[in-house]
Design an enzyme around this catalytic site. Structure first.
Site, PDB file in Angstrom:
ATOM      1  N   ASP A  94      28.371  35.880  42.863  1.00 37.24           N
ATOM      2  CA  ASP A  94      29.602  35.896  43.305  1.00 37.24           C
ATOM      3  C   ASP A  94      30.462  36.898  42.801  1.00 37.24           C
ATOM      4  OD1 ASP A  94      29.971  34.924  41.042  1.00 37.24           O
ATOM      5  OD2 ASP A  94      30.809  33.146  41.206  1.00 37.24           O
ATOM      6  N   HIS A  95      30.089  37.641  41.563  1.00 38.39           N
ATOM      7  CA  HIS A  95      31.228  38.469  40.849  1.00 38.39           C
ATOM      8  C   HIS A  95      30.824  40.026  41.413  1.00 38.39           C
ATOM      9  CE1 HIS A  95      32.650  35.408  38.328  1.00 38.39           C
ATOM     10  NE2 HIS A  95      33.201  36.090  37.445  1.00 38.39           N
ATOM     11  N   ARG A 447      44.467  33.754  37.458  1.00 38.07           N
ATOM     12  CA  ARG A 447      44.964  34.991  36.354  1.00 38.07           C
ATOM     13  C   ARG A 447      45.812  35.630  36.902  1.00 38.07           C
ATOM     14  NH1 ARG A 447      39.604  34.170  33.294  1.00 38.07           N
ATOM     15  NH2 ARG A 447      40.227  32.268  31.770  1.00 38.07           N
ATOM     16  N   SER A 642      38.885  35.137  30.067  1.00 41.98           N
ATOM     17  CA  SER A 642      37.242  34.729  30.539  1.00 41.98           C
ATOM     18  C   SER A 642      36.716  34.519  29.278  1.00 41.98           C
ATOM     19  CB  SER A 642      37.259  36.354  31.273  1.00 41.98           C
ATOM     20  OG  SER A 642      35.634  36.361  31.488  1.00 41.98           O
ATOM     21  N   ARG A 644      33.619  36.079  28.930  1.00 38.97           N
ATOM     22  CA  ARG A 644      32.681  37.210  28.759  1.00 38.97           C
ATOM     23  C   ARG A 644      32.292  37.494  27.405  1.00 38.97           C
ATOM     24  NH1 ARG A 644      37.215  40.870  31.642  1.00 38.97           N
ATOM     25  NH2 ARG A 644      36.895  39.136  32.996  1.00 38.97           N
TER      26      ARG A 644
END
Length: 756
Positions: A94-95, A447, A642, A644
């Site tokens: 999806d990213h 965000r 995030s 990440r």
């Protein structure tokens, strides 16, 4: 389709007994959060765990990964030596889909540009027994809510908005890839026992107010760090009167207050949603133990006795909010926006309104927005701003197309983007953004950090509900209050928008031709996963070096970051997403968004070897080439945003040894520990001011590194003077072993080799 039915039935068959045992052990009623946590311990509890103090081992039911973070998570898992994941796991593409012209063209372009990555993820998933959701299937959190989330369950996911599944009564927590790797390898997952925040919702949402406004209000109360180390449990008549997907919206944006996760007790709205999404058996199983899938009655009757903090919000009085710009906790009631915008000189002309995303892309969200879009033609209006829709899943997209919603949006000139993250994570090729002009957008995302959506530091982004975003896009004015204000239509008439209306669930049921799911091979032993050594997108990992066994001396100050330094600042998304599977290439974005305390510039720091100023990654590579370690210094809530783990792996890869800050966001601190880094906090926050640009730093006390024992830092200043300061840490015995081994994965690999 009901996935993992046997697993869910097993959880439910044991749930009542586990809850009863814990209730007897603690000798008091239990919150819903406590029931889930204690029921998912790796080993049964023998005592009450101290919230905010004790580290505890859990056994989550499942793991979810999105394509950007899945690459590094699975590259790590490939090193663990396992032949198959130990718990049900999924990958969601999806990213890596850029929003530009529209769904069809954008998806086609992404499949070409990122074919190598998608093929890698598909093959790794196929080999190791992981469910694979193809590009275009939808955003991970919406797909999880529709297919995998279940009341009373526990899951982890390599995305901070994994918490979205709390809307269906889960404890769902965002983590780094190393944590996901542990769980997929069958190891316990460690978490400090969270504190509990209770939010009591009285009254009922009405008119223009939506579930989004609840979390926008809470964000204003708690700020971006107020939920750190806590799980938020919502309850009360206002909670039970709300839709399941509305609850998901609230839990989703709980990531913006730093909360470990948020959740709601099981109720009829969740049962309705399970049935509507083809999971009748799960609804029936949950209904059978419904009394255990919420807090004990005594808890909600006297919540102040059971929660560490209590917030009460009356939904009858709650007003629609706009949060921003540049931070999701700057909350402004819509009635106050005119004066607040004027006082702050915010640009009030709205250029673009964007709805959808993992936070607000349910059928209910879209149906309420479309009720306003219909009024554009009915009342003779014209939409003043650009308008875009990002559906959360192919199932939602297909259903809203069938029900005519997309036709309505098309009539007002809207653009429908692919079922993907798109603008919410910076994957938006916005025309004109490169000019860096001051402008305002409104969106229903989560965000709104500087540069987050379009890369333009001068884009003022405000977060609101889909219905408020739609109304403001129609008006084209940030100060427009649809509750009280009127508009002038094309005929010069004064008209007023009617309050939004919508359906919680589609009356004709959900529909979809191809949801986009690909099941893994029953036996993946013959599947080959190939990574081209010359690839610019993928790179097999080499183990990080273990600790030398000595104190760390002669560390150069790399950067002293000023103010907000999120994971977006440490490892930007947007165009950099294409390198998420190649550690060396993506390390070229390390800390390029952080503001240098000494010159207020980004990506411009002093190289102590040459005295010249230049980019952060290039400077750090020079230190690494010279065999010199370095230290990064930061401000409050460092690593916010995030999940990440690239924000931890990049400094580790390039030779940064220590990150010293005033305070950490939870996920980032854990990610640093997992990668064998030293994550330290100032014992005295005022010592941040003692850090000078040319400092060389020694870390003393590492040979006696122990839980609760501070370390000493010696700051050698360029004028020959020194300062000794104390630094605290939160490492336990196991985490200290991660540091010594050079990272948690090194221990996993070593233990697997010893046992096979």
């Amino acid at each position: 389709m009901a996935f993992d039915l046997d697993l869910i039935k097993k959880v439910y068959s044991e749930f009542e007994q586990k809850v009863n045992d814990v209730r007897q052990l603690l000798g008091r009623p239990l919150t819903f959060t406590e029931k889930i946590l204690y029921a998912h311990l790796t080993n049964p509890a023998t005592r009450a765990y101290d919230r905010g103090v004790d580290y505890v081992d859990f056994a989550p039911d499942r793991v979810a990964m999105q394509d950007a973070t899945a690459q590094m998570a699975l590259l790590q898992f490939m090193q663990a030596g396992r032949s198959k994941v130990a718990v049900p796991s999924t990958v969601h593409c999806d990213h890596l889909i850029m929003a530009e012209t529209g769904a069809e063209a954008d998806l086609r372009q992404a499949k070409t540009e990122s074919k190598e990555v998608f093929d890698f993820l598909a093959s790794v998933s196929n080999k190791y027994g992981i469910g694979f959701w193809k590009p275009g299937a939808g955003i991970i959190h919406q797909v999880v809510l529709e297919n995998y989330a279940f009341p009373g369950g526990m899951m982890i996911g390599t995305d901070s908005h994994t918490v979205n599944a709390g809307g269906l009564g889960m404890v769902a927590i965002g983590v780094g890839g190393a944590d996901a790797c542990d769980v997929m390898a069958g190891l316990p997952w460690e978490l400090k026992m969270p504190k509990l925040i209770g939010v009591k919702l009285t009254g009922k949402l009405n008119g223009w107010t939506a579930p989004k406004d609840v979390i926008l209000k809470v964000a204003g109360i708690l700020t971006v760090k107020g939920g750190t180390g806590c799980i938020v449990e919502y309850f009360g008549e206002g909670a039970t009167s709300m839709s399941c997907t509305g609850k998901g919206t609230i839990c989703n944006m709980g990531a913006e207050i730093g909360a470990t996760t948020s959740t709601f007790g099981y109720d009829d709205s969740m049962s309705r949603y399970l049935k509507a999404t083809g999971r009748e058996e799960i609804a029936a199983a949950a209904d059978a133990i419904a009394q255990h899938l919420t807090a004990d009655p005594e808890v909600y009757a006297n919540p102040e006795q059971y929660f560490d903090q209590l917030i009460e919000i009356n939904l009858d009085e709650l007003e629609p909010h706009l949060n921003g710009p540049f931070t999701p906790d700057l909350a402004t009631p819509i009635s106050k926006m005119k004066e607040v915008a004027a006082a702050n000189d915010w640009p009030t002309k709205i250029e673009v309104g964007l709805i959808g995303s993992c936070t607000n892309s349910s059928y209910e969200d879209i149906s309420r927005a479309v009720s306003l879009a219909k009024q554009v033609n009915e009342k003779g209006l014209k939409t003043k701003a650009e308008f875009t829709i990002t559906p959360g899943s192919e199932q939602v997209r297909y259903t809203i197309e069938r029900d005519g919603f997309l036709d309505t949006f098309d009539k007002i000139g809207a653009t429908v983007f692919a079922n993907a993250c798109g603008p919410c994570i910076g994957m938006w090729n916005r025309v004109g953004a490169e000019k860096k002009e001051k402008n305002t957008i409104v969106h229903s995302f989560n965000r709104n950090f500087a540069k987050r959506a379009d890369g333009n530091p001068n884009t003022y982004a405000f977060v609101a509900s889909p219905e408020v975003v739609t109304a403001l896009a129609i008006a084209g004015d940030l100060t427009f209050n649809p509750l009280t204000d009127t508009l002038i239509n094309e005929k010069g008439e004064t008209v007023k928008l009617d309050p939004p209306t919508g359906e919680e669930l589609p009356s004709r049921g959900f529909a979809v031709d191809d949801p986009g799911f690909q099941a893994p091979a029953a036996d993946g032993s013959g599947v080959q996963v190939i990574v081209d050594p010359a690839s610019k997108r993928l790179q097999l990992l080499d183990p990080f070096a273990p600790w030398e066994g000595t104190d760390l001396k002669g560390l150069k100050l790399l950067i002293k970051a000023k103010g907000k330094c999120t994971t977006d600042h440490i490892s930007m998304a947007g165009p950099w997403l294409k390198f998420r599977g190649h550690l060396d290439n993506i390390s070229n974005n390390m800390l390029i968004g952080a503001v240098n305390f000494f010159n207020d510039k980004t990506d411009n720091i002093k190289n102590q070897l040459t005295g010249e100023y230049g980019p952060v990654p290039a400077t750090q590579r020079a230190y690494k080439a010279a065999g010199i370690g370095s230290i990064v210094v930061g401000d409050e809530n460092y690593g916010e945003g995030s999940s990440r783990e690239h924000a931890a792996m990049e400094p580790r890869h390039l030779g940064v040894r220590v990150v010293l800050v005033k305070s950490f966001a939870r996920i980032h601190e854990t990610n640093l520990k997992k990668q064998g880094m030293l994550a330290l906090t100032f014992a005295d926050k005022d010592d941040y001011e003692k850090i000078q640009e040319d400092d060389v730093v020694d870390i003393m006390g590492l040979t006696g590194f122990a839980p609760g024992k501070p370390l000493t830092l010696v700051l050698h200043h360029s004028d020959g003077t020194t300062d000794n300061i104390q630094a605290n840490h939160t490492y336990n015995d196991q985490q200290i072993e991660w540091f010594k081994a050079g990272g948690a994965l090194n221990i996993i690999r070593r233990e697997f080799a010893a046992n096979n």
